[in-house]
Design an enzyme around this catalytic site. Structure first.
Site, PDB file in Angstrom:
ATOM      1  N   SER A 172       0.822  -1.222   0.000  1.00  0.00           N
ATOM      2  CA  SER A 172       0.000   0.000   0.000  1.00  0.00           C
ATOM      3  C   SER A 172       0.853   1.268   0.000  1.00  0.00           C
ATOM      4  CB  SER A 172      -0.947   0.026   1.212  1.00  0.00           C
ATOM      5  OG  SER A 172      -1.640  -1.184   1.304  1.00  0.00           O
ATOM      6  N   ARG A 173       2.043   1.181  -0.519  1.00  0.00           N
ATOM      7  CA  ARG A 173       2.972   2.318  -0.590  1.00  0.00           C
ATOM      8  C   ARG A 173       3.328   2.888   0.782  1.00  0.00           C
ATOM      9  NH1 ARG A 173       4.022   2.865  -5.824  1.00  0.00           N
ATOM     10  NH2 ARG A 173       2.342   2.419  -7.275  1.00  0.00           N
TER      11      ARG A 173
END
Ligand SMILES: Cc1cc2nc3c(=O)[nH]c(=O)nc-3n(C[C@H](O)[C@H](O)[C@H](O)COP(=O)(O)O)c2cc1C
Length: 194
Positions: A172-173
């Protein structure tokens, strides 16, 4: 400043993992320098040594980067190893390696690379490719079967770090970033938002 031991160990472990991966050039790093006006430039070079004093690469001292580093001895380095999903950034002041270090590395290079080092006027205009081959032939003849000495225009630089950052890919970065930085003469360690 000497690398903090923890950071040096982490960098070495990443390099070992990169060398075990299928990357063709696991020691390749992007080297950014800038000219007197502060214009940035970047290119790839190969890491040839790393220890607590910093990271070392070799090049032609008359090249664009060589001239920039003599005018403005500061550099930034970026390693990115896609199979590892890891990035390492290093910033620091640049100093020339000793003649002994450069001689030792030069001696370890293949003879063809040594001749190539003599033949290339790195970053100057090459009117046509044949001009380079002609220079290779002339240097090959000049040295015959004798050892090829290191040209005085060819040596290495050491980036003496004052900042090193490790970036690791996360889902999810929400990546993990750990930054070691010299502040008021001492190394600090902190996490950064991704
Ligand atoms: C994978 C790779 C490794 C390279 N390694 C070096 C190196 O160790 N030293 C070097 O001078 N140039 C190396 N080069 C060439 C440089 O990227 C660059 O073209 C050259 O040094 C001239 O740069 P300059 O005009 O900015 O000085 C490498 C290029 C690639 C793609």
């Amino acid at each position: 400043m000497q690398f903090p031991e923890e950071a040096l160990e982490r960098l070495k472990k990443l390099l070992e993992r990169a060398k075990k991966s299928d990357l063709p050039e696991p020691t390749a790093m992007t080297l950014a320098t800038s000219d007197r006006q502060g214009n940035p430039m970047a290119r790839t070079v190969l890491l040839k040594d790393v220890d607590e004093q910093g990271v070392v690469f070799y090049t032609n001292l008359n090249s664009r980067k060589g001239r920039q580093l003599s005018d403005n001895p500061k550099a930034a380095i970026c390693f990115y190893w896609p199979p590892l999903s890891e990035q390492v950034l290093i910033e620091g002041n640049v100093t020339p390696v000793t003649d002994e270090e450069a001689d030792a590395y030069w001696a370890s290079r293949a003879r063809e690379s040594q001749i190539g080092g003599w033949a290339s006027r790195q970053s100057e205009t090459l009117p046509h490719r044949f001009a380079l081959l002609r220079r290779v032939i002339s240097r090959t003849a000049r040295f015959g079967t004798a050892p090829v000495p290191r040209p005085e225009f060819w040596s290495g630089f050491r980036v003496d770090p004052h900042r090193i950052e490790f970036w690791s890919n996360r889902p999810s970065r929400l990546h993990d970033r750990v930054c070691y930085e010299v502040m008021e003469g001492n190394w600090t360690k902190r996490r950064l938002f991704p």
